[in-house]
Design a protein around this motif. Structure first.
Motif, mmCIF file in Angstrom:
data_model
loop_
_atom_site.group_PDB
_atom_site.id
_atom_site.type_symbol
_atom_site.label_atom_id
_atom_site.label_comp_id
_atom_site.label_asym_id
_atom_site.label_seq_id
_atom_site.Cartn_x
_atom_site.Cartn_y
_atom_site.Cartn_z
ATOM 1 N N ALA A 102 -7.427 1.568 -3.587
ATOM 2 C CA ALA A 102 -7.642 2.832 -4.310
ATOM 3 C C ALA A 102 -7.664 4.020 -3.350
ATOM 4 O O ALA A 102 -8.516 4.901 -3.429
ATOM 5 N N VAL A 103 -6.705 3.992 -2.412
ATOM 6 C CA VAL A 103 -6.518 5.103 -1.474
ATOM 7 C C VAL A 103 -5.036 5.457 -1.458
ATOM 8 O O VAL A 103 -4.192 4.700 -1.947
ATOM 9 N N SER A 104 -4.717 6.586 -0.852
ATOM 10 C CA SER A 104 -3.314 6.993 -0.768
ATOM 11 C C SER A 104 -2.629 6.307 0.406
ATOM 12 O O SER A 104 -3.283 5.912 1.387
ATOM 13 N N ASP B 139 1.116 -1.741 -2.123
ATOM 14 C CA ASP B 139 0.200 -2.695 -2.757
ATOM 15 C C ASP B 139 -1.208 -2.567 -2.177
ATOM 16 O O ASP B 139 -2.198 -2.584 -2.912
ATOM 17 N N ILE B 140 -1.267 -2.475 -0.861
ATOM 18 C CA ILE B 140 -2.567 -2.377 -0.186
ATOM 19 C C ILE B 140 -3.266 -1.082 -0.585
ATOM 20 O O ILE B 140 -4.464 -1.079 -0.883
ATOM 21 N N TYR C 256 -1.764 5.337 6.562
ATOM 22 C CA TYR C 256 -1.025 5.667 7.784
ATOM 23 C C TYR C 256 -1.883 6.441 8.788
ATOM 24 O O TYR C 256 -1.606 6.401 9.987
ATOM 25 N N ARG C 257 -2.907 7.128 8.326
ATOM 26 C CA ARG C 257 -3.816 7.800 9.266
ATOM 27 C C ARG C 257 -4.701 6.792 9.979
ATOM 28 O O ARG C 257 -5.149 7.040 11.096
ATOM 29 N N ALA D 158 -15.299 4.481 8.842
ATOM 30 C CA ALA D 158 -15.547 3.039 8.909
ATOM 31 C C ALA D 158 -15.475 2.414 7.521
ATOM 32 O O ALA D 158 -14.921 1.322 7.347
ATOM 33 N N ALA D 159 -16.022 3.107 6.541
ATOM 34 C CA ALA D 159 -15.989 2.592 5.168
ATOM 35 C C ALA D 159 -14.554 2.538 4.640
ATOM 36 O O ALA D 159 -14.168 1.560 3.987
ATOM 37 N N ARG D 160 -13.771 3.568 4.924
ATOM 38 C CA ARG D 160 -12.369 3.564 4.486
ATOM 39 C C ARG D 160 -11.586 2.449 5.167
ATOM 40 O O ARG D 160 -10.778 1.773 4.539
ATOM 41 N N ARG D 161 -11.833 2.288 6.447
ATOM 42 C CA ARG D 161 -11.156 1.214 7.187
ATOM 43 C C ARG D 161 -11.507 -0.144 6.573
ATOM 44 O O ARG D 161 -10.648 -0.982 6.366
#
Length: 180
Positions: free
Chosen positions: A42-44, A36-37, A49-50, A10-13
């Motif tokens: 600051a994620v891959s 850009d996103i 895509y996951r 949830a935090a990553r989303r």
């Protein structure tokens, strides 16, 4: 362990949606890439895509999240006591004026964002219109009057006015629809 994993997901989303919002409002939808996103979040890119299949899906999730926030504010506005005029103004403060300032007027690519919403996510916009009708009808009573009011509100925004002008237009419109 499962709760921790859910919280992390949830935090990553949330981080991805916030980054998408920042990129889209700053650079525009067309010029915001998944790269850009990812950089802003600051994620891959593979992590994005996951969570999301495409930029369109991210945009849709961002809008749904935005609308859910507006719906909660609309529910609070409807729960208030006061005249129908006050309740309708409070409702449209939540549904229109607050997001208008932040997403259209104050955003460098606000006009492009406004145009993109209808083009990229028509199903989400249709769902939003139904909720807006439900809330408007809770104040104005009939579906027919509520639909006419909403069409008139749409007309108030066509030239992308600054928030102060939009607020004054909305006040005039509400005064014409509600007499109590």
């Amino acid at each position: 362990m499962q709760k921790k994993s859910f919280d992390r997901d949830a935090a990553r989303r949330r981080v991805i949606l916030d980054a998408a919002r920042d990129c889209i409002l700053k650079f525009g939808y067309a010029k915001s890439s998944l790269e850009d996103i990812a950089k802003q979040a600051a994620v891959s890119r593979p992590l994005i895509y996951r969570k999301f299949k495409s930029k369109e899906e991210i945009f849709g999730a961002f809008l749904e999240d935005l609308f859910e926030t507006q719906y909660r504010a609309a529910e609070r506005a409807l729960a208030k006591t006061g005249s129908r005029r006050e309740r309708l103004m409070s409702l449209y403060e939540a549904l229109l004026l607050e997001p208008w300032k932040e997403l259209i007027v104050d955003a460098p690519m606000g006009a492009e964002f406004y145009e993109t919403c209808g083009r990229i996510t028509p199903d989400i916009n249709e769902s939003r219109r139904k909720m807006q009708l439900k809330y408007t009808q809770a104040v104005l009573g009939t579906e027919e009057v509520s639909k006419v009011f909403m069409l008139a509100v749409d007309g108030l925004t066509r030239d992308l006015p600054v928030t102060k002008v939009l607020r004054r237009r909305l006040e005039v419109l509400i005064d014409r629809f509600v007499r109590d």
